[in-house]
Design a protein around this motif. Structure first.
Motif, PDB file in Angstrom:
ATOM      1  N   GLY A 176       0.809  -1.214   0.000  1.00 31.48           N
ATOM      2  CA  GLY A 176       0.000   0.000   0.000  1.00 31.48           C
ATOM      3  C   GLY A 176       0.836   1.254   0.000  1.00 31.48           C
ATOM      4  N   SER A 177       1.957   1.242   0.734  1.00 34.44           N
ATOM      5  CA  SER A 177       2.827   2.411   0.790  1.00 34.44           C
ATOM      6  C   SER A 177       3.480   2.682  -0.555  1.00 34.44           C
ATOM      7  N   LEU A 178       3.899   1.607  -1.227  1.00 37.93           N
ATOM      8  CA  LEU A 178       4.504   1.794  -2.547  1.00 37.93           C
ATOM      9  C   LEU A 178       3.489   2.328  -3.544  1.00 37.93           C
ATOM     10  N   PHE A 179       2.249   1.821  -3.483  1.00 36.69           N
ATOM     11  CA  PHE A 179       1.223   2.330  -4.378  1.00 36.69           C
ATOM     12  C   PHE A 179       0.961   3.807  -4.101  1.00 36.69           C
ATOM     13  N   ALA A 180       0.869   4.165  -2.822  1.00 37.92           N
ATOM     14  CA  ALA A 180       0.618   5.562  -2.467  1.00 37.92           C
ATOM     15  C   ALA A 180       1.738   6.460  -2.966  1.00 37.92           C
ATOM     16  N   THR A 181       2.976   5.975  -2.855  1.00 41.71           N
ATOM     17  CA  THR A 181       4.110   6.759  -3.335  1.00 41.71           C
ATOM     18  C   THR A 181       4.018   6.967  -4.844  1.00 41.71           C
ATOM     19  N   GLN A 182       3.628   5.905  -5.578  1.00 44.51           N
ATOM     20  CA  GLN A 182       3.490   6.027  -7.022  1.00 44.51           C
ATOM     21  C   GLN A 182       2.353   6.975  -7.391  1.00 44.51           C
ATOM     22  N   LEU A 183       1.242   6.906  -6.671  1.00 45.64           N
ATOM     23  CA  LEU A 183       0.143   7.828  -6.929  1.00 45.64           C
ATOM     24  C   LEU A 183       0.584   9.263  -6.667  1.00 45.64           C
ATOM     25  N   GLY A 184       1.329   9.459  -5.582  1.00 48.57           N
ATOM     26  CA  GLY A 184       1.843  10.790  -5.293  1.00 48.57           C
ATOM     27  C   GLY A 184       2.724  11.314  -6.404  1.00 48.57           C
ATOM     28  N   ALA A 185       3.547  10.417  -6.998  1.00 48.30           N
ATOM     29  CA  ALA A 185       4.407  10.831  -8.109  1.00 48.30           C
ATOM     30  C   ALA A 185       3.580  11.236  -9.323  1.00 48.30           C
ATOM     31  N   VAL A 186       2.505  10.482  -9.592  1.00 49.82           N
ATOM     32  CA  VAL A 186       1.639  10.815 -10.735  1.00 49.82           C
ATOM     33  C   VAL A 186       0.982  12.177 -10.528  1.00 49.82           C
ATOM     34  N   VAL A 187       0.403  12.389  -9.344  1.00 47.22           N
ATOM     35  CA  VAL A 187      -0.274  13.657  -9.070  1.00 47.22           C
ATOM     36  C   VAL A 187       0.719  14.814  -9.067  1.00 47.22           C
ATOM     37  N   GLY A 188       1.895  14.588  -8.486  1.00 52.20           N
ATOM     38  CA  GLY A 188       2.912  15.634  -8.481  1.00 52.20           C
ATOM     39  C   GLY A 188       3.337  16.019  -9.882  1.00 52.20           C
ATOM     40  N   ASN A 189       3.524  15.040 -10.764  1.00 52.11           N
ATOM     41  CA  ASN A 189       3.909  15.349 -12.143  1.00 52.11           C
ATOM     42  C   ASN A 189       2.761  15.959 -12.931  1.00 52.11           C
ATOM     43  N   LEU A 190       1.528  15.550 -12.627  1.00 48.44           N
ATOM     44  CA  LEU A 190       0.379  16.181 -13.270  1.00 48.44           C
ATOM     45  C   LEU A 190       0.301  17.663 -12.926  1.00 48.44           C
ATOM     46  N   SER A 191       0.716  18.006 -11.711  1.00 53.40           N
ATOM     47  CA  SER A 191       0.668  19.419 -11.310  1.00 53.40           C
ATOM     48  C   SER A 191       1.582  20.291 -12.159  1.00 53.40           C
ATOM     49  N   LYS A 192       2.521  19.665 -12.867  1.00 55.47           N
ATOM     50  CA  LYS A 192       3.408  20.405 -13.771  1.00 55.47           C
ATOM     51  C   LYS A 192       2.825  20.524 -15.173  1.00 55.47           C
ATOM     52  N   GLU A 193       1.764  19.757 -15.467  1.00 52.61           N
ATOM     53  CA  GLU A 193       1.185  19.731 -16.808  1.00 52.61           C
ATOM     54  C   GLU A 193      -0.125  20.497 -16.909  1.00 52.61           C
ATOM     55  N   VAL A 194      -0.972  20.397 -15.885  1.00 59.71           N
ATOM     56  CA  VAL A 194      -2.311  20.981 -15.989  1.00 59.71           C
ATOM     57  C   VAL A 194      -2.222  22.507 -15.984  1.00 59.71           C
ATOM     58  N   VAL A 195      -3.150  23.140 -16.692  1.00 60.01           N
ATOM     59  CA  VAL A 195      -3.170  24.602 -16.731  1.00 60.01           C
ATOM     60  C   VAL A 195      -4.312  25.170 -15.900  1.00 60.01           C
ATOM     61  N   SER A 196      -5.279  24.300 -15.515  1.00 59.26           N
ATOM     62  CA  SER A 196      -6.420  24.787 -14.751  1.00 59.26           C
ATOM     63  C   SER A 196      -7.038  23.640 -13.972  1.00 59.26           C
ATOM     64  N   GLY A 197      -8.007  23.974 -13.130  1.00 56.70           N
ATOM     65  CA  GLY A 197      -8.632  22.967 -12.294  1.00 56.70           C
ATOM     66  C   GLY A 197      -9.366  21.905 -13.084  1.00 56.70           C
TER      67      GLY A 197
END
Length: 466
Positions: A176-197
């Motif tokens: 579960g911790s590894l999955f959470a870390t991977q999800l965090g990486a996805v969301v963190g990288n998405l924050s560099k791509e999205v332009v709006s909510g």
């Protein structure tokens, strides 16, 4: 834990497990663990695992997923190059929001937001959207953690199962911790791509809130040769249209989230692949499991039911984004570069960025509205035929919203709406025809009450309303 040179490695390992699963994870020395049972584990590498264990045992709950770990990882990535929002950017966006709101009100009857739109940082986007990501990913995360636990228990020899009785919780926590870390990486990288909510297509922001990330839309505009103020006005208008729609159709947010989570609950882990991985899994070297999560190797090919669920979701997202595109286009007829920006947005949404692709690998979910052009054409036909008020009224109730068949055949939808505007009775559909046939057959069989809505037998006494 005191050392006893007379104990065998197995006895030492058993004592360690008693400490771990008796709630004493915080007192276990990683260096001591590395010497147990002949294991050659780097103490520094074990620090991360032990921290996750401490979190799990001190929480006292059964939740296998460390969502706080996901949050930390996402913010770590988002804040690495987050330059914040300057006063000048905030002022420019406030002006863009004001003009966008005025022009948008000319293009739709859906009312303005009660809460003022914002300019936010990447970290701010993570904080605002992570609760929804957690809700969407939870079914898959739990499935992986449970499957990993079962696979490891089945791989344990019969004579050792009692000794490692509590190891299931350890493996569940690590998975579960590894999955959470991977999800965090996805969301963190998405924050560099999205332009709006609303850039991803699903309602990630709290209801009624609109937000733009100035740092990201500046990067998006590079190469378009579009003035910054026009780009800001386009992005602000599109974001306001998206937020207005979800605030107006309050049922729509739950509808979208439910369809996404229904799809996610149907995702099952490839048991054979996981069992093969579990047979050689070393908690001190989680890279193989992390790579399997990243690549999507643990998610088997979609079933027919999942493909059907994904098709429904894609049609829903396309219907939403098609409306947003048409309304944005109508609101920005006075913006010289609107067409060029719109085409760039369509291409970007159709292809998706690296983080979106990573999300697909992690939870098997594609968020790209493949039928957005067809849906936009449908909304354009509806607008031209019956106007903005009748068009926007289709969002008032779930049963009024256009379906996939309407995207395929906009003419049929237009004909129904035009007939309704003239006050004509709606044309009977297949369900109406089938019901009429059933009633006719009942009458032919001699049922005197067929078609009158009464039960076969009247209750005693006068049942009429007084």
């Amino acid at each position: 834990m005191a050392q006893d040179d007379d104990r065998t490695p197995e006895e030492e390992f058993q004592e360690l497990l008693k400490q771990l699963f008796g709630g004493g994870a915080a007192g276990v020395d990683p260096e001591q663990l590395s010497k147990m049972a002949g294991m050659n584990i780097d103490p520094a590498m074990m620090q991360t695992v032990m921290r996750h264990l401490q979190d799990a045992f001190t929480s006292g709950g059964d939740e296998p997923i460390s969502w706080e770990a996901a949050r930390r990882q996402a913010l770590h990535i988002a804040n690495q190059d987050d330059r914040g929002v300057t006063a000048g950017q905030r002022t420019d966006l406030d002006q863009a929001y004001t003009l966008a709101g005025l022009w948008l009100s000319e293009a739709t009857t859906i009312s303005q937001l009660a809460e003022a739109p914002r300019a936010i940082t990447r970290g701010g986007w993570v904080e605002a959207t992570l609760p929804v990501w957690q809700e969407l990913a939870a079914p898959v995360a739990t499935s992986i953690a449970d499957a990993l636990t079962r696979a490891l228990q089945e791989q344990t020899p019969e004579d050792m199962r009692e000794m490692v009785q509590g190891a299931g919780k350890l493996m569940r926590t690590i998975g579960g911790s590894l999955f959470a870390t991977q999800l965090g990486a996805v969301v963190g990288n998405l924050s560099k791509e999205v332009v709006s909510g609303g850039d991803v297509g699903i309602p990630l922001m709290p209801s009624g809130q609109a937000a733009v990330l100035p740092q990201n839309f500046a990067a998006f505009g590079e190469g378009l040769e579009v003035p910054d103020d026009q780009l800001a006005l386009y992005i602000a208008t599109r974001e306001l249209a998206h937020a207005r729609l979800f605030r107006h159709a309050r049922w729509l947010r739950l509808h979208v989230i439910s369809q996404v989570t229904d799809f996610a609950r149907g995702v099952h882990v490839d048991t054979e692949a996981l069992e093969e991985l579990a047979s050689r899994f070393d908690p001190s070297e989680p890279d193989e499991l992390r790579s399997a999560l990243e690549s999507g190797a643990l998610l088997p090919q979609r079933t027919d039911a999942q493909n059907a669920a994904l098709a429904r979701l894609e049609n829903l997202l396309a219907t939403i984004e098609g409306w947003v595109e048409v309304v944005t286009e109508d609101a920005l007829t006075r913006l010289p570069s609107a067409g060029r920006i719109a085409e760039a947005v369509r291409r970007r949404r159709a292809v998706g960025g690296p983080a979106e692709q990573a999300l697909n690998s992690l939870v098997g979910l594609e968020l790209r509205p493949r039928r957005m052009r067809e849906a936009a054409a449908m909304w354009r036909a509806v607008t031209d035929a019956v106007g903005t008020s009748a068009r926007d009224a289709l969002w008032d109730y779930p049963d009024l919203m256009p379906a996939a068949e309407d995207i395929d055949d906009p003419a049929g939808l237009v004909a129904r709406l035009e007939a309704r505007a003239r006050g004509e009775a709606p044309t009977a559909d297949e369900m109406d025809d089938a019901l009429a046939q059933l009633l006719a057959e009942a009458e032919a069989d001699g049922d005197p009450d067929a078609g009158n809505g009464r039960d076969d037998e009247e209750p005693p006494g006068d049942s009429r309303p007084v």
